[in-house]
Motif scaffolding. Structure first.
Motif, PDB file in Angstrom:
ATOM      1  N   HIS A  46       0.826  -1.361   0.020  1.00  0.00           N
ATOM      2  CA  HIS A  46      -0.051   0.004   0.110  1.00  0.00           C
ATOM      3  C   HIS A  46       0.788   1.312  -0.114  1.00  0.00           C
ATOM      4  O   HIS A  46       1.790   1.431   0.908  1.00  0.00           O
ATOM      5  CB  HIS A  46      -0.998  -0.171   0.936  1.00  0.00           C
ATOM      6  N   GLY A  59      -3.024   4.252  -2.200  1.00  0.00           N
ATOM      7  CA  GLY A  59      -3.637   3.238  -2.862  1.00  0.00           C
ATOM      8  C   GLY A  59      -2.783   1.962  -2.918  1.00  0.00           C
ATOM      9  O   GLY A  59      -1.649   2.150  -2.549  1.00  0.00           O
ATOM     10  N   ASN A  60      -3.406   0.885  -3.180  1.00  0.00           N
ATOM     11  CA  ASN A  60      -2.703  -0.366  -3.314  1.00  0.00           C
ATOM     12  C   ASN A  60      -2.228  -0.593  -4.613  1.00  0.00           C
ATOM     13  O   ASN A  60      -2.604  -0.264  -5.469  1.00  0.00           O
ATOM     14  CB  ASN A  60      -3.656  -1.540  -2.805  1.00  0.00           C
ATOM     15  N   PRO A  66      -5.198  -9.232  -0.977  1.00  0.00           N
ATOM     16  CA  PRO A  66      -6.072  -8.436  -0.066  1.00  0.00           C
ATOM     17  C   PRO A  66      -5.835  -9.296   1.150  1.00  0.00           C
ATOM     18  O   PRO A  66      -6.118  -8.466   2.594  1.00  0.00           O
ATOM     19  CB  PRO A  66      -7.196  -8.290  -0.594  1.00  0.00           C
ATOM     20  N   SER A  69      -2.738  -7.922   3.444  1.00  0.00           N
ATOM     21  CA  SER A  69      -2.585  -6.559   3.678  1.00  0.00           C
ATOM     22  C   SER A  69      -1.550  -6.400   4.906  1.00  0.00           C
ATOM     23  O   SER A  69      -1.121  -7.130   5.630  1.00  0.00           O
ATOM     24  CB  SER A  69      -3.715  -5.801   3.860  1.00  0.00           C
ATOM     25  N   GLU A  83      -8.311   0.829   9.330  1.00  0.00           N
ATOM     26  CA  GLU A  83      -8.712   0.801   7.842  1.00  0.00           C
ATOM     27  C   GLU A  83      -7.075   0.992   7.313  1.00  0.00           C
ATOM     28  O   GLU A  83      -7.180   0.393   6.329  1.00  0.00           O
ATOM     29  CB  GLU A  83      -9.563   2.122   7.792  1.00  0.00           C
ATOM     30  N   ALA A  84      -6.657   1.920   7.662  1.00  0.00           N
ATOM     31  CA  ALA A  84      -5.329   2.345   7.232  1.00  0.00           C
ATOM     32  C   ALA A  84      -3.986   2.162   7.911  1.00  0.00           C
ATOM     33  O   ALA A  84      -4.181   2.096   9.233  1.00  0.00           O
ATOM     34  CB  ALA A  84      -5.404   3.787   6.364  1.00  0.00           C
ATOM     35  N   CYS A 108      -6.376  -1.780   4.494  1.00  0.00           N
ATOM     36  CA  CYS A 108      -6.109  -0.959   3.380  1.00  0.00           C
ATOM     37  C   CYS A 108      -7.481  -0.659   2.389  1.00  0.00           C
ATOM     38  O   CYS A 108      -7.423  -0.555   1.144  1.00  0.00           O
ATOM     39  CB  CYS A 108      -5.089  -1.520   2.636  1.00  0.00           C
ATOM     40  N   SER A 109      -8.509  -0.626   3.169  1.00  0.00           N
ATOM     41  CA  SER A 109      -9.953  -0.459   2.700  1.00  0.00           C
ATOM     42  C   SER A 109     -10.963  -0.765   3.874  1.00  0.00           C
ATOM     43  O   SER A 109     -10.342  -1.039   5.009  1.00  0.00           O
ATOM     44  CB  SER A 109     -10.452  -1.206   1.341  1.00  0.00           C
ATOM     45  N   THR A 110     -12.190  -0.813   3.488  1.00  0.00           N
ATOM     46  CA  THR A 110     -13.070  -1.458   4.722  1.00  0.00           C
ATOM     47  C   THR A 110     -13.343  -2.873   4.153  1.00  0.00           C
ATOM     48  O   THR A 110     -14.425  -3.504   4.653  1.00  0.00           O
ATOM     49  CB  THR A 110     -14.475  -0.555   4.832  1.00  0.00           C
TER      50      THR A 110
END
Length: 356
Positions: A46, A59-60, A66, A69, A83-84, A108-110
């Protein structure tokens, strides 16, 4: 903190990249957060832009898995989910005591893949602390993650909400920078009021002699209504919610359990899952019908059940009450949106008339 960054950098989990733009006129610096698989192979990265004014790139990298992560695996029974990557590091900076013994993952997202993979590959973990953002998306993410985790095992799942929008905003506040405030979920705010009103309104009422017959009759009336009659829908769903609540309270009484208005408010609110609210009017009506049918089938069996099974039946009964309240909130929101659109159209028409 330098200590936290050093610990991750030493394990090759963080590094800084330097990349030229396509026309080779600019140099981009990024913090890269790496996710390794169980064999030590890098499977996810990421990127977040550095040294930029305003909103930086994040961004990834294309092709990232995924499930792998950015994460840290410790030896304890506890996993923290963010989340991040920045929020993960900010949290460790705010709460550094003994952090290395626990496990952490940034989705790195939800999406939930990273957390689920760590649970499947680390059987010592039995407690998950969800630490997603303090906004509508993050709050729904906490509920969604909890639901998926409990589907795969008997975990303890706790939601830990940051004071501000996210953990990095909390760290900014510690250093005198203006943090972005958190925002509450509008569905939860409204549902809390409705649950409280329901418990107060029916606190002294007795359950009807034949509550299931009453519920079926009220549901048939509800099915005949449409969104063209919003107040009738709200009145009908409210009536159903009240009967379901009284039935649930009667079921509690059969187990010699009694609760205050405040306790019932909390019990009802816990049954509300805001991430399931993305459905329309007809789907909500059908959902209420399916729940009522399930309750009716359970009563028809007339079995002697252990307390745990009876508690599950009560949960289903009170969930019917909550489903009816959810229908109320949906109709209210749709009415407000319609009024907003009409007001906007009137404003535009007035503006055009003045220009002419």
């Amino acid at each position: 903190s330098r200590e936290v960054l050093s610990a991750f950098a030493q394990k090759r989990l963080i590094y800084e990249s330097r990349e030229l733009s396509i026309d080779q006129t600019k140099v981009y610096h990024n913090a890269v957060f790496v996710g390794f698989d169980e064999r030590g192979v890098a499977r996810h990265a990421h990127k977040r832009g550095l040294y930029t004014q305003g909103k930086s790139y994040r961004g990834n990298i294309e092709g990232s898995d995924p499930r792998c992560s950015f994460h840290w695996v410790g030896t304890s029974d506890r996993l923290y989910v963010f989340e991040a990557p920045i929020d993960l590091l900010a949290f460790l900076t705010l709460y550094p005591d003994g952090w290395q013994k626990h496990s952490y993952v940034a989705l790195c997202s939800t999406a939930t893949y990273g957390a689920m993979h760590i649970l499947k590959t680390n059987p010592q973990i039995d407690t998950v602390v969800t630490c997603l953002d303090h906004d509508s998306a993050g709050i729904e993410g906490n509920y969604r993650l909890k639901e998926e985790i409990l589907r795969i095992g008997a975990y303890t799942v706790i939601a830990e909400q940051p004071r501000f929008k996210d953990w990095n905003e909390g760290l900014k506040s510690e250093h005198g920078l203006e943090p972005i405030p958190g925002t509450e979920h509008p569905g939860l705010v409204r549902m809390k009021t409705l649950c409280q009103d329901l418990a107060i309104a029916f606190t002294d009422d007795r359950c009807p002699k034949y509550p299931l017959d009453e519920l079926r009759e009220q549901y048939q009336k509800l099915k005949q209504l449409s969104m063209d009659r919003p107040m009738d829908v709200i009145e009908q769903s409210s009536e159903m919610a009240g009967i379901a609540f009284l039935l649930g309270r009667k079921q509690f009484a059969s187990l010699e359990k009694s609760y205050s208005v405040q306790q019932y408010e909390k019990i009802l609110l816990r049954l509300y899952a805001p991430h399931h609210d993305k459905i329309g009017y007809k789907a909500r009506i059908a959902e209420i019908g399916e729940r009522l049918e399930e309750i009716g089938q359970a009563f028809q069996k007339n079995e002697i059940l252990p307390e745990s099974a009876q508690m599950e039946q009560i949960k289903n009964t009170l969930s019917l009450a909550v489903d009816c309240l959810r229908l109320e909130t949906y109709v209210e929101r749709e009415q407000l949106e319609m009024q907003r659109r009409e007001s906007s159209c009137q404003t535009e028409s007035s503006s055009m008339a003045m220009q002419q």
